[in-house]
Design an enzyme around this catalytic site. Structure first.
Site, PDB file in Angstrom:
ATOM      1  N   LYS A  86       0.868  -1.176   0.000  1.00  0.00           N
ATOM      2  CA  LYS A  86       0.000   0.000   0.000  1.00  0.00           C
ATOM      3  C   LYS A  86       0.905   1.226   0.000  1.00  0.00           C
ATOM      4  O   LYS A  86       1.614   1.486   0.973  1.00  0.00           O
ATOM      5  CB  LYS A  86      -0.909  -0.007   1.238  1.00  0.00           C
ATOM      6  N   GLY A 108     -10.957   6.943   7.301  1.00  0.00           N
ATOM      7  CA  GLY A 108     -12.032   7.845   7.688  1.00  0.00           C
ATOM      8  C   GLY A 108     -13.372   7.192   7.936  1.00  0.00           C
ATOM      9  O   GLY A 108     -14.258   7.796   8.543  1.00  0.00           O
TER      10      GLY A 108
END
Lengths: 64, 264
Positions: free
Chosen positions: B105, B193
């Site tokens: 990532k 988030g």
């Protein structure tokens, strides 16, 4: 030597593998940079550490 | 889209990234948990992919997180801590050297307050990593041009944020994620988030290929139970996307019951 940013006196001439084992790092669970270059794990036995070497020894930790 | 989705509600609905197929669309971050809790949460989540970070190792044979990863799980090391593409590549190479595959990532963050990713450096890092054979999943701010650059650079999936990382604020970027789903021909994985299962479900309903969560689980009253809740929500949202949501009537109503045969 400088190991993960800390001064470290190299006690006796040692290979990277001997150093990792003596210091209690699990050689199968870390990756090592020596003087800015990654040392492939199969080379741990062959690499002889020298005074002045800089090592970064990293492992996985929890993270997002 | 309806045709493409038809028939995928059953056994043949796989998420494919970098040549690997996943049944689960819930990617779990492993930060902020005890090692034991990491295992419990991964199991309850049914996760088949989990992120990890690379940090300086401590002296002494302390427990290693790899020993708490379920067998067969795909590890997705992140490049957290990187502020430039070069730093990200260095971390990616070290992660690969530890020996858990080619997935990475890509995470490049220079902003210290909102921790928003630097899309330009992230695209550069994606290109460098892909060239070295990594299966690169860039974490990014959902900008269409940047996503196109990352796709062009060889990204295996795109990971746009829903809100500032660790904030649990939810799918603030919904409309922009919708654009990425429509325009980018790669799996779009909403990362960062997402605070509640309903938000994860909504991300899946609008066509995200997967959702990644960490803080939402780690800061829940009962992390292991919240992992179950997210799993269900993500599965529900996926089915809703495959089914195709019903239409919205802006200005009138429509009875669901027949308008004939009333009792008189």
């Amino acid at each position: 030597m400088l190991v993960n940013g800390q001064e470290k006196k190299l006690q006796t001439p040692a290979t990277l593998m001997e150093f990792l084992r003596a210091e209690g790092y699990g050689p199968e669970r870390v990756a090592v940079e020596r003087n800015g270059a990654i040392v492939p794990r199969p080379d741990y036995d062959a690499v002889r550490l020298a005074e002045g070497d800089e090592l970064e020894i990293v492992c996985f930790v929890g993270g997002g | 889209m309806g045709g493409e989705q038809a028939g995928k509600t059953g056994a043949e609905d796989w998420l494919e990234i970098g040549g690997r197929r996943f049944r689960s669309r819930f990617i779990l971050g492993s930060g902020k948990f005890s090692l034991e809790m990491t295992r419990a949460v991964l199991e309850n989540a049914g996760a088949e992919m989990a992120t990890l970070a690379v940090r300086r190792a401590n002296v002494g044979g302390e427990e290693n997180i790899l020993d708490y990863m379920p067998p067969g799980i795909t590890l997705l090391p992140n490049t957290s801590g990187a502020r430039t593409a070069e730093e990200a590549l260095r971390i990616a190479r070290l992660a690969r050297e530890i020996g858990c595959g080619d997935f990475v990532k890509i995470e490049v963050v220079r902003d210290t307050k909102y921790l928003l990713p630097d899309n330009y450096e992230t695209a550069r890092a994606t290109e460098m990593a892909a060239r070295e054979g990594f299966i690169a999943l860039p974490y990014m701010y959902p900008d269409l041009s940047a996503a196109r650059d990352m796709a062009q650079a060889g990204a295996a999936a795109i990971m746009p944020l829903g809100a500032p990382i660790g904030s649990n604020q939810g799918l603030l970027t919904r409309e922009f994620i919708r654009i990425l789903v429509e325009e980018i021909d790669l799996p779009i994985i909403v990362d960062a988030g997402i605070g509640r299962p309903s938000q994860a479900c909504e991300a899946m309903e609008i066509g995200a290929a997967a959702v990644m969560a960490n803080t939402a689980i780690a800061t829940a009253g009962d992390a292991a139970v919240m992992a179950c809740a997210f799993k269900s929500a993500i599965e529900a949202g996926r089915l809703a996307w495959l089914a195709g949501p019903g239409r919205v009537l802006e200005r009138r109503a429509e009875a669901a019951s027949p308008l004939t045969g009333f009792l008189r």
